[in-house]
Design a protein around this motif. Structure first.
Motif, short mmCIF file in Angstrom:
data_model
loop_
_atom_site.label_atom_id
_atom_site.label_comp_id
_atom_site.label_asym_id
_atom_site.label_seq_id
_atom_site.Cartn_x
_atom_site.Cartn_y
_atom_site.Cartn_z
N ASN A 1 6.29 71.30 5.33
CA ASN A 1 6.66 71.37 4.05
C ASN A 1 8.05 71.28 5.30
N MET A 2 8.77 70.51 5.69
CA MET A 2 10.46 70.42 6.65
C MET A 2 11.36 70.52 6.11
N GLY A 3 11.49 70.98 4.40
CA GLY A 3 13.24 71.12 4.05
C GLY A 3 13.45 70.50 2.83
N LYS A 4 14.67 70.28 2.70
CA LYS A 4 14.83 68.65 1.37
C LYS A 4 15.80 68.22 1.57
N LEU A 5 16.24 67.46 1.05
CA LEU A 5 17.28 66.23 0.64
C LEU A 5 18.18 66.95 0.45
N CYS B 1 16.36 78.37 18.56
CA CYS B 1 15.76 77.21 17.68
C CYS B 1 14.99 76.05 19.02
N ARG B 2 14.03 76.14 18.21
CA ARG B 2 13.76 74.08 18.74
C ARG B 2 14.75 73.35 18.41
N VAL B 3 15.21 72.56 18.23
CA VAL B 3 16.18 71.19 18.01
C VAL B 3 15.77 69.87 18.20
N ARG B 4 15.45 69.36 17.56
CA ARG B 4 14.79 68.17 18.46
C ARG B 4 15.21 66.45 17.75
N ARG B 5 15.74 65.73 18.32
CA ARG B 5 16.62 64.15 17.88
C ARG B 5 15.88 63.60 18.80
N PRO B 6 15.30 62.59 17.74
CA PRO B 6 14.01 61.77 17.39
C PRO B 6 15.47 60.45 18.00
N ASP C 1 13.31 72.92 9.49
CA ASP C 1 15.12 72.06 8.38
C ASP C 1 14.72 71.13 8.50
N ILE C 2 15.74 70.47 8.30
CA ILE C 2 15.65 69.03 8.86
C ILE C 2 17.68 69.39 8.49
N GLU C 3 18.19 68.54 9.67
CA GLU C 3 20.11 68.51 10.05
C GLU C 3 21.00 66.93 8.93
N TRP C 4 20.87 67.41 8.16
CA TRP C 4 21.15 66.08 7.73
C TRP C 4 22.87 65.54 8.22
N ARG C 5 22.86 64.12 8.07
CA ARG C 5 24.64 63.53 8.35
C ARG C 5 24.85 62.60 7.52
N ARG C 6 25.75 62.40 6.43
CA ARG C 6 26.14 61.15 5.85
C ARG C 6 26.34 60.45 6.71
N LEU C 7 26.21 59.05 6.76
CA LEU C 7 26.00 58.16 7.32
C LEU C 7 27.93 57.08 6.92
N SER C 8 26.55 56.18 5.40
CA SER C 8 27.88 55.90 5.47
C SER C 8 28.11 55.47 3.34
N GLU C 9 28.65 54.49 2.91
CA GLU C 9 28.45 54.74 1.58
C GLU C 9 28.37 53.31 0.86
N ILE C 10 27.11 52.39 0.23
CA ILE C 10 27.02 51.30 0.07
C ILE C 10 27.97 51.17 -0.57
N PRO C 11 29.15 49.62 -0.84
CA PRO C 11 29.79 48.42 -1.38
C PRO C 11 29.81 47.96 -2.44
N ASP C 12 28.93 48.52 -3.35
CA ASP C 12 28.26 48.24 -4.36
C ASP C 12 28.06 49.37 -5.73
N LYS C 13 28.17 49.37 -6.82
CA LYS C 13 27.87 50.17 -8.09
C LYS C 13 26.29 50.92 -6.98
N PRO C 14 26.72 52.21 -7.41
CA PRO C 14 24.96 53.42 -7.21
C PRO C 14 23.79 51.89 -7.32
N LYS C 15 22.56 52.52 -6.52
CA LYS C 15 21.19 51.87 -6.38
C LYS C 15 19.78 53.11 -6.40
N PHE C 16 19.61 52.90 -7.26
CA PHE C 16 18.59 53.16 -7.36
C PHE C 16 16.58 52.74 -7.50
#
Length: 823
Positions: free
Chosen positions: A799-803, A503-508, A548-563
């Protein structure tokens, strides 16, 4: 000393001939300075060997190591460029650093504080004196300017009587009655800094008197404004005051005018019969080389004419002009030579302008030259950027003539890199074939080695059919028979295409960060707002067009959920503001948080003054702006708030012309552009306008299609708009048509429509590609969570993949993360 001439381009042929003639002349005249010239010539040879793809150990380590400060986008933000065209159609850019006057005056102040190169003594009636640079004072004072012109006339007569004069003239001026120590110090301070810190009601009369006697009109005006402000003149508050930086720019322009008129020029530079009349202090403030020459007791510090045998007149002329204007006329025909000279003479501001030009204007047909130049001069960061550009744009680069001159070893390094970006592995194979066909007799023997860099298992059967059709079993040349098809077939048929090795794996360098959002839980049938932050650690290219996209969890907002919240990045920090945590009337927020990726920590900031959701936030002139939005579920607003990070406070800026929410915003050329959105009746708009916090709204050409809840991003000097909803009779429907705005022509043009609806999606531009992430379909409210990427070079969506989590009403941005988070 004789050097072997390699295969140099025609412009370097002439330069080589001139260099040999000059060196012969210098040796015949005594060989003075020959060792320095040897170093310069070795550097030129090393650069040309490298740019032509020749291997040579000579001179590669003799160039100075150049460190470029900060991340790419922070550094290049200092460069301003206007494009013009040369007589032969080549693009020429007028490039400058917007901070250049401030930087030069900081150097001038250092020279003044150290009493270096000061040539004028100002004395008052009571005997106080100041040693200053006559040029700097003449740029603000009409009194000093007149005396400088008289002095220059006297020196011209003396010089005509004694052409061999070595002494630098120093002179003095008595300021006369009305100027005391306090007033004179204020005038000198204003000349060097553009401001007078000591100006107050106690010193006002003394400073104003000195400014009037010495004819410093801008300082007189400053005193008058201070008096009017003290008296409570309301009209003055509405006037636009001249800032310290603007005062420096005005003084700097006056210095440039004095140079143009040759007023006060105290040294002449002689380069092969070309003479440049300049001021020592300006060269010393711009160049460490000349600062050392003029301040360290060298013979040249006493000469009125300095001969520079080792330079070329056009490059020195460009650098001298830059010292007085902060501007460089640059093109790919000249930038390498000017950069060489800037390095040699240590013109640091001009050098940074050149390096920024290479970074910002790098293209497929120039990136390999940039890489060779950076390698020859030991510029590791520039080399990394140029090589990364090749990897990101490999298909376009492989179509250029310069690609055909790459050495096999360097080509193989690119082919074997995981970060190579190609639409499919067939593009890699085609690039290798084109390189071989450029010189088959010499290169066919290296074909087998280069084919090891092609990842055949990533091809589809249809793609491999083309491989078979291009005569992989090559003809015999001499004693060698080249067999390629058998090994390619074996690799294609028996390797594992899903393995990490293939696989070609690119890390921007910058990562896409996804913040908050909302999604439907299919199992229990209710919505789940999110507090999570995810980031794209790598982009994977698999078999054929599979991405495909490799997703990683970074953090969590210290507040109520936001959208439907606002997100922005300023000085490497992530700001998350406002939004909703659910769908009731009282669920809209005004809280604000800042995330530090280096410390992996959050900080609560001051709340906004109004509740806001369904809005956007932008960075403009080091401030955050929260624009419009909904204050409850049925009411949107026209207000705009500005956040000042220095005081941790929000204040109202000039409002919009109308209430607006669900719009899209982007910053281009320091302008804030706003498109579409809902008006106060929640009708989708076609409008496009430029917003300024002080001047307000300037309407531009309307979009072709109305839309809201859409995306807009700046890319390659244009604004790309995609997704959202539009009006259809009395209800909303999906808007899949896309269009691009040209700010120069003030016109819109359609481009490829989205393959699926994206309503309430996030967007970013990563490595010159437009990403649209998530959203939903308005017609049936389905959520796909797909990520699509638009490539302007192919005019196609991929199409790059899913969230990984929430998919609607989300926000995204680019952020530079510490390396340990990406291991």
């Amino acid at each position: 000393m004789e050097f072997t001439r390699r295969y140099l381009p025609m412009d370097w042929e002439e330069r080589w001939r001139r260099e040999k003639e000059r060196r012969k002349r210098v040796i015949e005249e005594g060989g003075e300075g020959i060792e320095q010239d040897n170093r310069e010539l070795r550097r030129i040879v090393a650069y040309n060997d490298s740019r032509m793809g020749l291997t040579s150990g000579r001179g590669n380590n003799e160039g100075s190591e150049v460190r470029m400060s900060g991340a790419g986008q922070e550094r290049t933000g200092e460069l301003m460029s206007d494009e013009v065209f040369g007589d032969e159609g080549r693009n020429i850019h007028t490039c400058c650093s917007k901070n250049y006057p401030k930087e030069v005056f900081a150097s001038l102040q250092e020279l003044w504080d150290s009493s270096l190169l000061t040539d004028l003594t100002l004395t008052t009636e009571n005997g106080n004196s100041f040693h200053v640079h006559a040029l700097i004072l003449a740029a603000v004072s009409g009194f000093i300017l007149e005396r400088l012109k008289i002095k220059c006339g006297e020196q011209s007569v003396e010089q005509s009587d004694n052409e061999e004069a070595l002494q630098v003239h120093r002179w003095s001026v008595h300021t006369g009655a009305g100027v005391d120590h306090v007033g004179l110090r204020a005038v000198v301070e204003f000349a060097y800094t553009g401001v007078v810190v000591s100006l107050n009601k106690v010193t006002m009369a003394q400073i104003k008197a000195a400014a009037q006697v010495l004819v410093v009109p801008r300082l007189v005006e400053l005193c008058n404004n201070k008096e009017r402000l003290k008296e409570g003149d309301c009209a003055l508050k509405e006037e636009r005051t001249v800032s310290t930086v603007e005062q420096m720019k005005i003084t700097f322009q006056a210095i440039e005018q004095l140079w143009a008129e040759r007023v006060g020029c105290d040294v002449t530079l002689n380069v092969d019969g070309s003479f440049f009349h300049v001021h020592r202090v300006i060269l010393a403030a711009s160049s460490d080389y000349f600062r050392g020459m003029f301040t360290c007791g060298m013979r040249e510090s006493r000469q009125t004419c300095v001969e520079l045998h080792f330079l070329f007149a056009p490059e020195l002329e460009a650098l001298i002009s830059c010292s007085y204007s902060g501007n460089l006329l640059l093109s790919w025909d000249s930038v390498f030579e000017i950069t060489c000279t800037a390095l040699q003479l240590q013109f640091q501001p001009a050098l940074l302008i050149c390096l920024n030009f290479m970074h910002q204007e790098i293209q497929a047909d120039s990136c390999l030259d940039v890489a060779s130049f950076a390698e020859a001069y030991g510029m590791s960061e520039l080399l990394e950027e140029a090589n990364d550009f090749v990897l990101r744009n490999f298909r376009e680069v492989s179509a250029t003539a310069k690609f055909q001159d790459l050495p096999a070893e360097k080509l193989l390094n690119f082919l074997c890199c995981d970060g190579l970006c190609v639409p499919s592995e067939l593009a890699v194979f085609r690039a290798v074939i084109s390189w071989i066909e450029a010189d088959p007799e010499e290169r066919l023997a290296q074909a087998g080695l280069l084919m090891t860099g092609v990842r055949f298992p990533l091809m589809t059967f249809r793609e491999f059919r083309e491989v078979r059709a291009i005569n992989l079993r090559m003809e015999c040349f001499g004693d060698k028979e080249v067999e390629l098809y058998g090994s390619a077939l074996k690799e294609f048929g028996f390797s594992l295409p899903k393995s990490q090795d293939h696989c070609r794996v690119r890390r921007p360098k910058d990562v896409v960060v996804l913040i908050g959002g909302d999604q439907l839980n299919q199992d229990v049938g209710h919505r789940i707002p999110s507090r999570e932050l995810w980031f794209v650690n790598s982009l994977r290219c698999g078999t054929g067009l599979v991405k495909d996209i490799e997703w990683r969890r970074l953090s969590e907002i210290p507040d109520k959920p936001k959208f439907r919240h606002g997100v922005a990045v300023m000085e490497g920090m992530l700001y998350v503001v406002g939004g909703c945590y659910f769908y009731a009337k009282d669920d809209i927020m005004k809280s604000a948080y800042r995330y530090d990726p280096v410390k992996d920590s959050w900080k609560r900031l001051a709340d906004m003054q109004e509740f806001r959701s369904n809005f956007s936030m932008v960075v403009h002139e080091e401030r955050l702006y929260a624009i419009g939005g909904d204050k409850d579920i049925n009411t949107n607003v026209d207000s705009v708030e500005m956040y000042n990070p220095d005081t941790d406070s929000w204040s109202f800026a000039r409002p919009l012309d109308q209430a607006l929410s669900g719009y899209a915003v982007a910053v281009l050329n320091e302008g804030v552009f706003i498109s579409g959105g809902f008006n106060c009746e929640y009708v989708c708009l076609v409008s496009m306008f430029l917003y300024h916090p002080e001047r307000g709204t300037t309407y531009l050409a309307d979009m072709t299609n109305e839309r809201a809840q859409h995306c807009m991003e700046a890319l390659q000097g244009h604004l790309y708009v995609a997704g959202g909803v539009c009006n259809l009779r009395k209800f909303y429907t999906d808007q899949q048509a896309c269009e691009v705005y040209d700010p120069v022509a003030d016109a819109w043009t359609a481009f490829a429509s989205l393959p699926v609806p994206h309503v309430g999606a996030a967007s970013v531009v990563l490595e010159e590609k437009f990403y649209v992430l998530g959203g939903y379909c308005q017609d049936d409210y389905s959520e796909s969570g797909l990520v699509h990427r638009f490539d302007s070079s192919t005019q196609r969506w991929e199409n790059m993949g899913k969230l990984p989590g929430a998919v609607t009403d989300i926000q995204a941005c680019l952020l530079r993360l510490p390396q340990h988070l990406r291991q």
